[in-house]
Design a protein around this motif. Structure first.
Motif, mmCIF file in Angstrom:
data_model
loop_
_atom_site.group_PDB
_atom_site.id
_atom_site.type_symbol
_atom_site.label_atom_id
_atom_site.label_comp_id
_atom_site.label_asym_id
_atom_site.label_seq_id
_atom_site.Cartn_x
_atom_site.Cartn_y
_atom_site.Cartn_z
ATOM 1 N N TYR A 170 -15.922 -1.080 -4.897
ATOM 2 C CA TYR A 170 -14.766 -1.310 -4.009
ATOM 3 C C TYR A 170 -13.933 -2.423 -4.617
ATOM 4 C CZ TYR A 170 -16.012 1.918 -0.563
ATOM 5 O OH TYR A 170 -16.522 3.328 0.003
ATOM 6 N N GLN B 263 0.687 -1.172 0.058
ATOM 7 C CA GLN B 263 -0.112 -0.165 0.006
ATOM 8 C C GLN B 263 0.938 1.275 0.043
ATOM 9 O OE1 GLN B 263 -3.668 0.391 0.099
ATOM 10 N NE2 GLN B 263 -3.267 -1.834 -0.789
ATOM 11 N N SER C 39 -19.889 -0.812 4.728
ATOM 12 C CA SER C 39 -19.747 0.521 3.896
ATOM 13 C C SER C 39 -18.579 -0.052 2.736
ATOM 14 C CB SER C 39 -19.153 1.611 4.488
ATOM 15 O OG SER C 39 -17.859 1.538 4.740
ATOM 16 N N GLU C 40 -17.829 -0.978 2.985
ATOM 17 C CA GLU C 40 -16.703 -1.119 2.372
ATOM 18 C C GLU C 40 -16.891 -2.525 1.095
ATOM 19 O OE1 GLU C 40 -12.255 -2.357 3.337
ATOM 20 O OE2 GLU C 40 -12.926 -0.551 4.430
ATOM 21 N N LYS C 41 -17.968 -3.232 1.568
ATOM 22 C CA LYS C 41 -18.254 -4.409 0.952
ATOM 23 C C LYS C 41 -19.395 -4.610 0.396
ATOM 24 C CE LYS C 41 -14.170 -6.601 2.979
ATOM 25 N NZ LYS C 41 -13.744 -7.071 4.065
ATOM 26 N N PHE D 269 -6.042 0.555 -3.419
ATOM 27 C CA PHE D 269 -6.434 0.845 -2.083
ATOM 28 C C PHE D 269 -7.936 0.240 -1.763
ATOM 29 C CE2 PHE D 269 -3.929 4.862 -3.828
ATOM 30 C CZ PHE D 269 -2.738 4.204 -3.577
ATOM 31 N N SER E 40 -12.420 -4.987 -3.259
ATOM 32 C CA SER E 40 -12.906 -6.447 -3.004
ATOM 33 C C SER E 40 -13.905 -7.136 -3.990
ATOM 34 C CB SER E 40 -13.265 -6.630 -1.569
ATOM 35 O OG SER E 40 -14.494 -5.505 -1.349
ATOM 36 N N LYS E 41 -14.687 -6.251 -4.470
ATOM 37 C CA LYS E 41 -15.780 -6.913 -5.471
ATOM 38 C C LYS E 41 -15.255 -7.320 -6.660
ATOM 39 C CE LYS E 41 -19.754 -6.607 -3.363
ATOM 40 N NZ LYS E 41 -19.670 -7.521 -2.178
ATOM 41 N N GLU F 10 -6.976 9.526 -6.862
ATOM 42 C CA GLU F 10 -6.365 10.076 -5.534
ATOM 43 C C GLU F 10 -5.192 10.757 -5.819
ATOM 44 O OE1 GLU F 10 -7.115 9.678 -2.492
ATOM 45 O OE2 GLU F 10 -5.165 10.286 -1.646
ATOM 46 N N ASN G 246 -1.998 -4.051 -5.425
ATOM 47 C CA ASN G 246 -1.938 -3.021 -4.284
ATOM 48 C C ASN G 246 -2.966 -1.906 -4.497
ATOM 49 O OD1 ASN G 246 0.215 -4.352 -3.481
ATOM 50 N ND2 ASN G 246 1.765 -3.128 -4.217
ATOM 51 N N PRO H 18 -6.164 5.310 7.423
ATOM 52 C CA PRO H 18 -7.443 4.924 7.186
ATOM 53 C C PRO H 18 -7.646 3.686 7.247
ATOM 54 C CG PRO H 18 -7.215 6.544 5.732
ATOM 55 C CD PRO H 18 -5.864 6.267 6.235
ATOM 56 N N GLN H 19 -6.851 2.684 6.950
ATOM 57 C CA GLN H 19 -7.043 1.275 6.691
ATOM 58 C C GLN H 19 -6.523 0.965 8.061
ATOM 59 O OE1 GLN H 19 -5.609 -0.955 3.051
ATOM 60 N NE2 GLN H 19 -5.020 0.836 2.275
ATOM 61 N N ARG I 192 -3.375 9.441 3.765
ATOM 62 C CA ARG I 192 -4.462 9.126 2.960
ATOM 63 C C ARG I 192 -4.542 7.742 2.786
ATOM 64 N NH1 ARG I 192 -8.023 12.640 1.375
ATOM 65 N NH2 ARG I 192 -8.338 11.488 -0.403
ATOM 66 N N ILE I 193 -3.606 6.942 2.707
ATOM 67 C CA ILE I 193 -3.752 5.641 2.274
ATOM 68 C C ILE I 193 -3.732 4.362 3.348
ATOM 69 C CG2 ILE I 193 -3.001 3.559 0.869
ATOM 70 C CD1 ILE I 193 -4.017 5.859 -0.450
ATOM 71 N N HIS J 278 -9.883 0.572 0.810
ATOM 72 C CA HIS J 278 -10.970 1.302 1.353
ATOM 73 C C HIS J 278 -11.424 2.539 0.348
ATOM 74 C CE1 HIS J 278 -6.959 3.460 1.617
ATOM 75 N NE2 HIS J 278 -7.642 4.992 2.154
ATOM 76 N N LYS J 279 -10.815 2.622 -0.839
ATOM 77 C CA LYS J 279 -11.546 3.587 -1.822
ATOM 78 C C LYS J 279 -12.336 2.674 -3.015
ATOM 79 C CE LYS J 279 -7.763 6.954 -0.750
ATOM 80 N NZ LYS J 279 -8.898 8.057 -0.100
#
Ligand SMILES: Nc1ncnc2c1ncn2[C@@H]1O[C@H](COP(=O)(O)OP(=O)(O)OP(=O)(O)O)[C@@H](O)[C@H]1O
Ligand SMILES: Nc1ncnc2c1ncn2[C@@H]1O[C@H](COP(=O)(O)OP(=O)(O)OP(=O)(O)O)[C@@H](O)[C@H]1O
Ligand SMILES: [Mg+2]
Ligand SMILES: [Mg+2]
Lengths: 221, 247, 252, 221, 247
Positions: B140, A120, A219-221, B96, B142-143, B107, B94, A141-142, A137-138, B98-99
Motif C-alpha cells: 500500500y 484524490q 488491511s491497509e497498512k 489512492f 503508506s509503506k 484502476e 495523490n 471507499p476512503q 471508486r476513489i 486504499h489501493k
C-alpha cells in the motif's frame, strides 16, 4: 440482599420474554440503520452536489429532523403516514428511525467526504475518470472508512433510540420492561433488568465496531 | 519554432480568473511532439493554474487550447476523453491510499479504457519495473517513501498511454535525498521521446533535459528560450532577478 | 380528512363484503395493552395481549365467524384510529360518552364499572370535593380528565393507568382517578394506595367505525348471545374475580 | 387546503396551552443543562485527574449513561431513586436529563481540555502557578470557548430530549400535544403543531449559540 | 571554576528516564550567579529535558539539583515556590491567548505572589517598555509577530523576578528576520547580570554572550568550556563533528 435475590429471580424468570424483545430491538435497529445509511449517503451527495436546489432539499431535511424530537417524528409517521398507507408499527418505527438517523448519518458522510483530500478527486479525473466514477471508486471507499467511528457511534445511538418504538406499541426491550413492570406492579425491577440488556448490547456493539475498525486499519497498512 | 503538423499543445491568448483575481493573462504556449518544456516562476505566478487548464481541471475563461490539432471546448468535447491523452503528476503524488501499488496503476485503464484486467496487470508490472518498483506491486502507498510514491504516480499516469505528461513540482515535496530518483525517472521518459511540460525549481534538470524554458511572472509569460540562453543570458530584468533569487 | 380505501373488497369473502373489514376474514380490534386486568401483555408472550377486553373481543370474533386479530394501540388515539379505518372496532374499555359518539358508534355495554378516587393511605382526600386544587393524575384520552376538571386544573396525564397508580404509590401526585377494577387489582398486588369515593358509574362498550353499521348490528347480536349463554359473566369472573357485566347499583 | 385551514385554526385555538407547555419545556431544558454543565465539568476533571480510581468512576458513569436509553434512565429515576428521596416529576425529569446530558458534556469538556496545548499548562507552572490555579485561570477558560459549539449542539439535543419527560406526566410541549390530540380525536394535527414549536425553539437556540460564538470570537481577535 | 558562595545552580549526577529511555546520564552542571551558559547538542540529546528538570517540569530519577544552595526535593519543597525563582522561556512562546499582553504579564505576580494589581500593572508596563513593546499592552497575542510574542514571553517570566532564566530554543520557531530582536533582548538581559541557561543553535549569540558553552550528546555532557575554546578547539571528536554539521 433480599432485593438482589428478587432482582436475579425476576431476571431469570423473564429472560425468555426479554430475549424476544431483544430480537425485535435488534431487527428495528439493523433495518433502520441500513436504510439510514442509504438515506444518509443520498442526502450527503445531494448536499455536495453543487446544485442549489438539491442542496436546499438536503438542508431542509436535516433541519427538520434535527429540529424536532425523535418521539414527535415517530408519532407523526405512525399516526400520519399510516393514515394514508396502511403500514404496521414495525415499518412506521423503522422508517421513522431510518429518517432520523439518516439525517445524522448524512452529516457524518458529508464530513468524511469533505475530509478526503481534493487531490484524490483531481488524480482520478486527471486519469480520465468521470466525476461519478472517481466518487464511487476513489473518494467514497476512503470516506466510508473514515466515517466508521462516528457511524459506529450513531449505530449505538440508533439502538438506544429504538426504545421509543415502545410508545407505538412495538414489543421491543423497553416496552417489555414497562409492560412486565405494570403487569407485576414492579416497574423498577424490570427497568433495571432492561438496563442490563441495553448495556450488554451496547458493549457488544462497541467491541464489534472496534474490531471492524482494527481490521480495516490492518488491511491497509 | 514549430511546424504545424507535429504540434502537441497550442495555447492561444488564454485567460483565467478566480473571482476578481486575474491569474493567467493572455498566455500563449506551443509544445511540439517530444518537447520537454520547463515552466519556472515565482510562487503565485500561475504555473499550476496553467497546467491545470491544460488538463481541464480548471476551465479557462477565454482563449483557445488546441490539443493535437483539435480545439478543445467544454461544449463540444468529452473532457474525460481528452484527459486520457494528457497525463498529470502532482506535487503531493495523490496516490489512492486504499489501493495497492498495482491497483493504483490498473484502476483507470480497466475502468476507463476497458482494458482487460489481465492485460492491465501485465502492462502495470512492466511500468513498475521500468520505474524500478517491480517488487512493490502489492504494497500500500503508506509503506512507500516519497520518491517511490512519486514514481508510482508517474507509472500510474503512463498506464493510460498519454501523449503528453504534465508535472507540477514533482520533487518539491520530497526530502532532498529522494529527489534524484524521481528526476532520473523523468529523464528516462524524456529520452524515450515523451512530450512533457514540467513545473520545477530543479535548474540542473532544466539545463540537462529541457528543450525550452518558459519564465512566468504574475500570470504572463515573460521570457522563453533554450535553457542555456535563458539561464545564462536572460533578456528581461525580472528573469534575472528571479534567477538570482533561486540560484 | 380521509377513510379506508375499499380496494381489498373484491378479494374478500361474502362476510367480509358485508362488513368491509380491514383484513379479510379477520376481526381486527384495538386495545391499549396498558390497562390491567382488561388488557395487558400475556406474561408468556408479551408480544400478545390478554385480559378481559381481549377475551371479549375474541369471543365476539368467534360469534361472527371471523379470525380474531387484536391490535395494541395507544389508548388516547384508538378512537381516531377507528375513524381513519386502522381497525374494525375497539374492545378497549371505552366508556360511552357523547364526545366519543361523534367519532364512532358504540355497541351495547359489555361491562359496567365506574371511576374511583385513589390516594395514598395517609391522604386527607375522601370525596370529589376534596380534589379541589389538588394534583390529580389520569390516563391520556380517558373520560376521567374531563370529570376531574370540574374540581381542579392541575391534571397530569400518563399513557397507562397502572403507571399513574404506581407513581401515586411512590409519592407522586395527590390522587389518581381510574376504573375501580384496575384500582382494586393494584391494591391486591401490593400498591400502597387507598380507594376513596366512587365517581358514579359508567358503561363500557365496543366502539365501531361509523361506516360499518352492519358490523355494529352483528356485534350487538354476538354480545347478546354471549350474555345469554353466560359466557360473558364467565370471562368476567375469570379475569376480574367478580361479575361486572350486569348493571349494578353504586353507592355514590 | 381545507386541512390547512383546520391546522391553522387548531394552532390558534391551542396556542395559550402550548405556550404554557413551552415554558415548562424551557424550564426543564435550562435547569437540566445547567446541572449537566456542572456534572460534565466534574467528571471531565475526574477523568483527567491521573488518579486511577477517579478515572474509573468517571468512565463507569459515562458508560452507564451512554449504554442505556434516556427513557430508561428517566423511568428509573422517577420510579426508583425517588422512592428514597421524595422528588416530584419536575426534579426527577430534570435530574435524569442532567445526568444524561452530563455524560455527553463530560466528553465534550474532556476533549476540549485535552485539545488545549500542553504548553499552556507548562507555561503557567513555570511561572510558579499551581496545577489547579493554572487549570482554573489558563486552561479552562480556553477549553470552555472551544467547547462552545458542541455545547450548543448538546443544548439543542437536551431541548428535544426533554420531550421524554412527557412519559412521567410532565405537561411539557409533547405531552400537551398528545393529550390535546386524544381529547380532540386528532393526534396528527397536534403533533404537527408541536413540531412547529420545536422547530422554532431549535432555530432560536441555534441563532443564539451562533451569536455567542461570534461575540466570543470577536472579543479575542 | 566556581567558588561555593555564588553558586546559582548545581546539578550532580542527574539521571532521568522516560520509561525505558535513559535520557539524561549522570549529568553534572554548575551555574554561577550572572553566568550565561549555552547548551548545544544534536536533536534528542536531552537539552530540553535537562532544562525542564531544572524547572521541575520533569522530575529527575536520581541525582541532586541544588538551587541557590538548597538541595531541592519534591518531598521537602513546594516546587511552585521554587519555580517562582526559575523563569522559563519556551520555543513556542506559550502565551495565554485569551489574555491581553498586559494580562499575560500580571497574571502570575497577582495570583501567585499576591502583588497588588496596580503595582503589577506598573511593573508590567515597565517590563514591556524594556522589551520594546510598550505600545502593545492591550493587544491579544494572536495579533503579534513571533518575535514580539517571544519578547512578551520573556517579559512575562521576568515579571516574577526570577533569579535564573532558562531559554529552550527561544528563536528556533521564528522567521529568520525576527530572530535578531529576540536575541537583542536576551543580550540586554545578560548585560544586566541575569543568570541564564540557554539552549540555542545561534552560534553567533553563543560566541558573543556565553560565559560557558556545554555540549551534550546522547544524554551526557561531553565537553564544556569557554566559547572560543569549544568552538575553535574542540577537544572531543564528537564535538568537532557536531560543530561541522551545524556551521
Ligand atoms: N482554486 C483557486 N481559487 C482561488 N484562487 C486560486 C485558486 N487556485 C489558485 N489560486 C490563486 O491563483 C494564483 C496563482 O496560483 P498558482 O497555484 O497557479 O501559482 P503557482 O505559480 O503554481 O505557485 P506555487 O509555486 O506556489 O505553486 C495564486 O494567487 C493563487 O492564490
Ligand atoms: N515526555 C516524554 N516522554 C517520552 N520521551 C520523551 C519525553 N520528552 C522527551 N523524550 C525523549 O527524550 C529524548 C531527549 O529529548 P529532548 O527533548 O530533551 O531532546 P533535545 O536535546 O531537546 O532535542 P531537540 O533539539 O529536538 O529539542 C528524546 O529521545 C525524546 O524523544
Ligand atoms: Mg503551483
Ligand atoms: Mg528540545
Amino acid at each position: 440482599m433480599e432485593s438482589l435475590t428478587h432482582f436475579f429471580n425476576a431476571f431469570i424468570d423473564s429472560y425468555p420474554i426479554f430475549l424476544k424483545g431483544m430480537w425485535l430491538t435488534l431487527e428495528l435497529t439493523v433495518v433502520s440503520i441500513l436504510f439510514a445509511i442509504v438515506i444518509g449517503l443520498v442526502f450527503a451527495l445531494l448536499k455536495l452536489s453543487n446544485i442549489k436546489i438539491l442542496e436546499w432539499i438536503s438542508n431542509i431535511y436535516v433541519y427538520l429532523v434535527r429540529g424536532t424530537p425523535l418521539i414527535v417524528q415517530i408519532f407523526v409517521l405512525f399516526f400520519g403516514i399510516t393514515k394514508l398507507i396502511q403500514m404496521d408499527a414495525f415499518w412506521a418505527a423503522s422508517i421513522a428511525l431510518a429518517f432520523h438517523n439518516g439525517a445524522y448519518i448524512a452529516e457524518i458522510f458529508r464530513g468524511s467526504i469533505q475530509s478526503i483530500d481534493r487531490g484524490q478527486m483531481e488524480a482520478g479525473r486527471s486519469l480520465g475518470m468521470s466525476t461519478s466514477l472517481t466518487m464511487r471508486r476513489i473518494v467514497l471507499p476512503q470516506a466510508f472508512r473514515r466515517a466508521l467511528p462516528p457511524l459506529g457511534n450513531q449505530f449505538i445511538i440508533g439502538l438506544k433510540d429504538s426504545s421509543l418504538a415502545a410508545f407505538i406499541s412495538m414489543s421491543e426491550l423497553f416496552n417489555i420492561a414497562t409492560t412486565l413492570g405494570s403487569a407485576k406492579f414492579d416497574t423498577l425491577t424490570y427497568l433495571l433488568i432492561v438496563a442490563v440488556y441495553y448495556l450488554v448490547l451496547v458493549l457488544l456493539l462497541t467491541l464489534f465496531v472496534n474490531l471492524i475498525e482494527r481490521k480495516l486499519a490492518a488491511s491497509e497498512k | 519554432m514549430t511546424t504545424i503538423d507535429n504540434l502537441m499543445i497550442k495555447v492561444d491568448k488564454l485567460n483565467k480568473s478566480f473571482g476578481d483575481l486575474h491569474v493567467l493573462k493572455d498566455v500563449d504556449l506551443t509544445v511540439k511532439e517530444s518537447d520537454v518544456v520547463v515552466l519556472i516562476g515565482a510562487s503565485g505566478s500561475g504555473k499550476s493554474t496553467l497546467l491545470r487548464c491544460l488538463n481541464f481541471l480548471e476551465m479557462k475563461n477565454s482563449g483557445d487550447i488546441i490539443i493535437e490539432g483539435e480545439k478543445v471546448e467544454k461544449s463540444t468535447h468529452n473532457l474525460n476523453k481528452v484527459r486520457e491523452r494528457v497525463g498529470m503528476v502532482f506535487q503531493h503524488f495523490n496516490l489512492f491510499p486504499h489501493k495497492t501499488v498495482l491497483e493504483n496503476i490498473i484502476e483507470a485503464p480497466v475502468k476507463v479504457k476497458g482494458v482487460k484486467k489481465g492485460d492491465a496487470i501485465k502492462e502495470g508490472k512492466e511500468l513498475l519495473n521500468k520505474v524500478g518498483l517491480g517488487d512493490k506491486l502489492d504494497v500500500y502507498p503508506s509503506k512507500l517513501s516519497g520518491g517511490q510514491k512519486q514514481r508510482v504516480a508517474i507509472a500510474r499516469a503512463l498506464a493510460m498511454k498519454p501523449d503528453v505528461m504534465l508535472f507540477d513540482e514533482p520533487t518539491s515535496a520530497l526530502d532532498p535525498e529522494l529527489v534524484g530518483e524521481v528526476l532520473a525517472t523523468m529523464k528516462e521518459l524524456a529520452k524515450e521521446g515523451m512530450t512533457m511540460v514540467v513545473v520545477t525549481h530543479e535548474m540542473g534538470f532544466a539545463r540537462e533535459v529541457a528543450d525550452w524554458v518558459v519564465y512566468m511572472n504574475d500570470g504572463r509569460i515573460v521570457e522563453r528560450g533554450h535553457p542555456n540562453d535563458v539561464f545564462d543570458n536572460p533578456k528581461e530584468q525580472r528573469t534575472k532577478d528571479f534567477l538570482n533569487s533561486i540560484l | 380528512a380521509c377513510g379506508n380505501s375499499d380496494n381489498k373488497a373484491d378479494k374478500s369473502s361474502k362476510a367480509d363484503k358485508k362488513y368491509d373489514l380491514v383484513n379479510p376474514g379477520e376481526f381486527t380490534f384495538a386495545a391499549s395493552g396498558e390497562f390491567k386486568p382488561f388488557s395487558y401483555p400475556d406474561p408468556d408472550d408479551p408480544t400478545k395481549m390478554t385480559g378481559f377486553d381481549i377475551a371479549v373481543g375474541k369471543a365476539i370474533a368467534k360469534e361472527l365467524g371471523l379470525k380474531p386479530h387484536p391490535v395494541k394501540y395507544k389508548f388516547g388515539s384508538i378512537i381516531a384510529g377507528i375513524e381513519s379505518g386502522r381497525f374494525d372496532a375497539a374492545v378497549a374499555s371505552h366508556t360511552v360518552t357523547d364526545d366519543r359518539k361523534k367519532h364512532a358508534n358504540f355497541s351495547t355495554p359489555y361491562y359496567y364499572s365506574g371511576p374511583q378516587i385513589y390516594t395514598r393511605p395517609d391522604s386527607g382526600i375522601k370525596s370529589a370535593e376534596d380534589l379541589k386544587g389538588k394534583e390529580v393524575a389520569v390516563s391520556k384520552g380517558s373520560t376521567y380528565a374531563s370529570m376531574v376538571k370540574k374540581y381542579t386544573n392541575n391534571i397530569k396525564t400518563y399513557d397507562s393507568d397502572v403507571t399513574a397508580l404506581e407513581a401515586l404509590s411512590k409519592g407522586k401526585h395527590d390522587a389518581v382517578v381510574t376504573d375501580f377494577v384496575t384500582g382494586q387489582l393494584a391494591i391486591k398486588e401490593g400498591f400502597k394506595i387507598k380507594a376513596q369515593d366512587r365517581l358514579g358509574s359508567s358503561k363500557q362498550a365496543v366502539a365501531v367505525s361509523k361506516k360499518k353499521e352492519k358490523l355494529l348490528k352483528d356485534i350487538n347480536k354476538a354480545l347478546k348471545s354471549l350474555r345469554e349463554s353466560g359466557k360473558l359473566s364467565e370471562l368476567s369472573k375469570k379475569f376480574i374475580g367478580s361479575d361486572i357485566t350486569k348493571e349494578q347499583k353504586v353507592d355514590k
